[in-house]
Design a protein around this motif. Structure first.
Motif, short mmCIF file in Angstrom:
data_model
loop_
_atom_site.label_atom_id
_atom_site.label_comp_id
_atom_site.label_asym_id
_atom_site.label_seq_id
_atom_site.Cartn_x
_atom_site.Cartn_y
_atom_site.Cartn_z
N ARG A 97 -5.75 -13.29 10.02
CA ARG A 97 -6.85 -12.02 9.53
C ARG A 97 -8.23 -12.72 9.02
NH1 ARG A 97 -5.14 -7.23 9.74
NH2 ARG A 97 -2.82 -7.56 9.64
N PHE A 140 -2.08 2.53 -4.46
CA PHE A 140 -3.27 2.90 -4.80
C PHE A 140 -4.24 1.62 -4.35
CE2 PHE A 140 -6.88 2.93 -7.77
CZ PHE A 140 -7.27 4.24 -7.69
N ILE A 183 0.14 -7.12 6.51
CA ILE A 183 -0.94 -6.56 5.79
C ILE A 183 -0.91 -7.20 4.56
CG2 ILE A 183 -2.04 -4.73 4.69
CD1 ILE A 183 -1.33 -3.00 7.00
N THR A 184 -2.11 -7.87 4.02
CA THR A 184 -1.93 -8.61 2.76
C THR A 184 -1.72 -7.52 1.70
OG1 THR A 184 -4.36 -8.27 3.02
CG2 THR A 184 -3.59 -10.68 3.10
N PRO A 185 -1.19 -8.00 0.63
CA PRO A 185 -0.95 -6.97 -0.49
C PRO A 185 -1.92 -6.67 -1.12
CG PRO A 185 0.19 -9.06 -1.05
CD PRO A 185 -0.41 -9.26 0.61
N ILE A 186 -1.78 -5.36 -1.62
CA ILE A 186 -2.98 -4.75 -2.42
C ILE A 186 -3.13 -5.55 -3.73
CG2 ILE A 186 -3.91 -2.66 -3.61
CD1 ILE A 186 -1.98 -1.04 -1.72
N PRO A 187 -4.24 -5.99 -4.02
CA PRO A 187 -4.59 -6.89 -4.98
C PRO A 187 -4.24 -6.25 -6.49
CG PRO A 187 -6.61 -6.23 -4.58
CD PRO A 187 -5.76 -5.72 -3.33
N ARG A 213 -5.56 0.89 2.44
CA ARG A 213 -6.07 -0.47 2.04
C ARG A 213 -6.96 -1.00 2.97
NH1 ARG A 213 -6.86 -5.16 0.41
NH2 ARG A 213 -5.61 -6.98 0.41
N ARG A 260 -4.85 -1.23 9.57
CA ARG A 260 -4.72 -2.14 10.45
C ARG A 260 -6.14 -1.53 11.31
NH1 ARG A 260 -0.64 -5.31 11.31
NH2 ARG A 260 1.16 -4.95 10.22
N LEU A 301 -9.08 -3.41 5.51
CA LEU A 301 -8.95 -4.74 5.95
C LEU A 301 -10.18 -5.29 6.56
CD1 LEU A 301 -5.33 -4.92 7.28
CD2 LEU A 301 -6.10 -5.73 5.04
N HIS A 314 -9.64 0.22 -5.72
CA HIS A 314 -10.05 -0.96 -6.36
C HIS A 314 -10.45 -2.18 -5.29
CE1 HIS A 314 -5.87 -1.23 -6.62
NE2 HIS A 314 -6.09 -2.77 -6.53
N ALA A 315 -9.64 -2.02 -4.27
CA ALA A 315 -9.81 -3.12 -3.23
C ALA A 315 -10.95 -3.05 -2.25
CB ALA A 315 -8.55 -3.06 -2.25
#
Lengths: 659, 143
Positions: A248, A395, B29-33, A374, A356, A376, A398-399
């Motif tokens: 990734r 949630f 999928i990388t974990p949510i920070p 999320r 994804r 990516l 914030h990412a």
């Protein structure tokens, strides 16, 4: 503290042509500026805060004069505590640099080295000119690359241990940070020893985020240096990293490289789970897409099929260069509305399908506040009109790289509810200016007839009825017109109609009118009312911005609006309108406007002027500058020390600060 | 000829990305920070705003129950009133708890303001005393 130049000139009279470059920050800038002006045989380089010994210059000149193959000579840099901070540098087989002392051994006296720190060195002008400018990609390590290029051009470099310079302040070369060293090592390998790059990566001391943070710059250096022979090296490096399970991060690097090398335009994926519904939020994002489609490859992502030409027609926009991508969402099959609250921590996150998909773009935009997606993509933007939900399972707001609020009110609640600081405020674009019509005695309200009554049409009818009863002579010829959209079978609308009919023909209710009729009402109405939020406790039920208020102002209506939410950002109380906290105040301010024609005229004119802040031109300029900033940061594959890794942008919202 | 390396370079990157497609589809999928700690705004304006929200939300029994839905409106309103009657005891307890909390926080807010004001007075006195000390020190030294 006296300047080294001022001390040197009396010691070496007649030998020095001293130039002081006051606005120069780096050695690269200094040499670029100074070289065209220099005619002497030698050029001395002294870093700021470094004071050389009195014999420093004559000793270095003597060394260079004695050997015509020497391109440069350098001294020892000693710290205030007597520690050696820098000396000649020697390249080890593992492509790491060591000082002469650390490398050990060797006879005393002048020694040939592989590179010289620029802290206190003397170069032959011809050497500098032949080797060319310093490479800015080696931020903080230019001397390593320069030394290699000197030797490649046939020049030798010498370290003269008997002469020294002293760091007089803390900013002498105390040795670069380890991460910076390691990044420069990879760049050095890519530029000068491409076949050893994979090995240098294998033995690198960088953490994975640091490594992937600089990898695009390293590969760009490799490809720019030897594009024909770089292929196998790039393949080897990618195989190595993919083998470590970093696919990734590697794909992100390659995507960025493609954009940075100009192979393609950056791509943007705009996700809206409610794209198929006509709404203000959807129009907001469609306008952004229309602005960006020529500079970016724009794709809309949604769960229901949407015809983009139809979407464009809804909002009067050309979206012909945008694409559409359907992302199936079986979790919500059979439901008419995607409610993220149904996704709790005990179920798998169905929005991972969107996450994804987001990885396929350079920039992922979450257009409609779906907080469980999320991102990516390498860069991501979260648009938030109001934080309706509390941060619960999955949630991810914030990412995102950038968080954009559409009003200060929204920004404030994002801070309070989500504990996040939005990067900027981008007000919606309002563009409903119609022809200027003669103003009639009409008080207009434009708001949806919400089944829950949150737009407060019933309260406005009460206020208008009270005004007419209180001052029949002044209000006898005024009308209240309530315009708004409504769903079929709306009990609240029926209630409004019943209440309006009790006020004879002075109150008119118009549901689901055409755009032309709406503009006509705006043009003819003298005063505009907006009462959404009055008596409410829940911040969600207060108007987050107030698009119809701006629409009315654009058409010269004097606004009287509830003093809360986004209305405070639009209407300047007493200048471009009035704000009320209660129905009594609504009546009082309206009375003033009705009684004083001159005041009404002034407020209407000020309202028109004020509304320009929220016009389409301002919106497009700000939206374009946000995405161009992202594009610039993303596609610049330069010096590796520019915040790579944990990228986070803050976008200045200066244009709106002077309210 | 100049364009050739670029073409080869483009093809190279495309090829590698294509190879990554399948492992990417399977990559986790990388974990949510973790969410950063919310910033604390202790300014008087922010505290007053929070107090206003607290006061407005304290009376959970006072929410409007009327539904304007055409067919279901009346039954819904009736059902809501019924539920309100059934849970009145618990809700009233919550309302008094909320109100007590609000009173307590208001008192603490006032107390905080008093302490801040007193601190300001003391700081000013301290500054004045230091200035006075600076003024008399040379004279004392000379004496």
């Amino acid at each position: 503290m006296s300047s080294p130049v001022r001390r040197l000139v009396p010691i070496h009279p007649g030998e020095i042509d001293a130039g002081r470059l006051s606005t120069i920050d780096t050695t690269l800038d200094a040499l670029s500026s100074a070289l065209p002006r220099v005619h002497a045989d030698y050029v001395a380089v002294l870093e700021r805060g470094v004071l050389p010994d009195p014999r420093w210059l004559s000793q270095l000149v003597a060394v260079l004069a004695a050997d015509r193959e020497l391109g440069g000579a350098g001294a020892t840099l000693v710290g205030r505590d007597g520690r050696i901070l820098a000396s000649g540098l020697v390249l080890s087989p593992d492509l790491r640099w060591r000082s002469v002392q650390d490398a050990g051994g060797g006879p005393p006296g002048v020694r040939e080295v592989d590179a010289l720190p620029f802290s206190a060195a003397l170069f032959r002008r011809r050497c500098l000119q032949e080797v060319g400018e310093l490479d800015p990609d080696f931020a903080g390590g230019e001397e390593l690359d320069f030394g290699q290029r000197c030797r490649a051009a046939g020049w030798k470099l010498a370290y003269v241990p008997d002469t020294a310079a002293r760091a007089t302040a803390g900013d002498g070369d105390a040795g670069p940070v380890e991460a910076s060293h390691e990044r420069n090592r990879l760049l050095f390998a890519a530029k000068h020893f491409p076949r050893r790059l994979a090995d240098a990566i294998r033995t690198s001391r960088l953490s994975p985020p640091e490594l992937f943070g600089c990898l695009a710059s390293v590969l760009a250096k490799l490809l720019r240096g030897a594009p024909r022979s770089a292929g196998p090296v790039v393949e080897e490096v990618c195989e190595l990293l993919a083998g470590k399970g970093q696919v990734r991060a590697l794909d992100e690097v390659l995507k960025r490289l493609q954009v940075g090398l100009g192979h393609r335009r950056p791509s943007i994926g705009i996700y809206d789970h409610a794209l198929h519904v006509v709404g203000g939020g959807q129009k907001y994002m469609a306008m952004i897409a229309a602005v960006l489609q020529d500079d970016f490859e724009v794709t809309f992502l949604a769960h229901e099929p949407v015809d983009l030409s139809q979407l464009g027609a809804w909002y009067g926009l050309d979206l012909s260069r945008c694409r559409f991508r359907l992302i199936p969402m079986p979790f919500y099959r059979g439901r008419s509305w995607i409610d993220s609250a149904l996704v709790t921590s005990d179920v798998e996150n169905p929005f991972d399908a969107v996450a994804r998909a987001s990885a396929d773009y350079d920039v992922f935009v979450n257009a409609n506040m779906l907080e469980k997606v999320r991102p990516l993509a390498p860069l991501s933007v979260f648009f938030c009109h109001f934080p309706d939900v509390l941060p619960r399972a999955y949630f991810a707001a914030h990412a995102y790289t950038v968080l954009v609020a559409s009003s200060e009110y929204g920004r404030n609640w994002v801070r309070r509810r989500w504990g996040l600081e939005p990067s900027m405020v981008l007000y919606p674009a309002i563009d409903v200016r119609g022809p200027q019509l003669p103003k009639e005695r009409i008080i207009l309200s434009v708001a949806r007839f919400e089944p829950g009554g949150s737009k407060k049409q019933l309260e406005m009818i009460d206020a208008f009825t009270a005004l007419r009863a209180h001052a029949p002579d002044r209000f006898g010829t005024w009308r209240l017109v309530l315009v708004g959209g409504s769903l079929p079978d709306n009990g609240y609308l029926d209630g409004v109609r019943r209440a309006a009919s009790r006020g004879s023909d002075s109150i008119e209710v118009r549901a689901n009118v055409s755009f032309d009729e709406l503009r006509d009402w705006y043009g003819r109405s003298a005063i505009f009312w907006h009462a959404c939020g009055i008596g409410e406790r829940d911040p969600q039920l207060i108007e987050h911005f107030g698009m119809t208020t701006v629409e009315a102002m654009q058409n010269g209506c004097a606004p009287v609006v509830f003093d809360g939410g986004g209305q405070r950002e639009i209407v300047e109380h007493g200048t471009s309108g009035f704000r009320f906290g209660s129905l009594e105040e609504l009546c009082a301010w309206t009375m003033r406007l009705v009684e004083d024609d001159a005041l009404r005229g002034r407020v209407q004119a000020a309202a028109r002027t004020r509304s320009a802040r929220f016009g389409r031109a301002a919106f497009e300029t700000r939206a374009r500058s946000l995405f161009q900033l992202l594009r610039r940061e993303y596609s610049t594959l330069g010096a590796p020390d520019r915040g790579e890794g944990g990228r986070r942008f803050r976008v200045d919202s200066q244009p709106h600060r002077d309210r | 000829m100049d364009a050739e390396p670029v073409t080869a370079e483009e093809a190279l990157l495309d090829r590698i990305r294509e190879r990554l497609r399948s492992p990417l589809a399977e990559a986790p999928i990388t974990p949510i920070p973790p969410r950063p700690d919310p910033p604390l705004d202790g300014s008087p304006e922010a505290l007053d705003a929070e107090l206003a929200v607290m006061a407005a939300a304290a009376d959970v029994a006072g929410v409007p129950l009327r539904s304007y839905r055409k067919v279901l409106g009346r039954p819904l309103t009736f059902a809501r009133k019924l539920v309100q009657k059934l849970v009145r005891g618990t809700v009233e307890q919550q309302v008094s708890y909320n109100a007590a909390n609000h009173r307590l926080v208001r008192a603490l807010r006032r107390e905080l303001q008093v302490v801040r004001d007193a601190q300001d007075v003391l700081r000013r006195r301290c500054d004045a005393l230091e200035a006075e000390l600076e003024r008399v020190r040379p004279k004392a030294g000379a004496g």
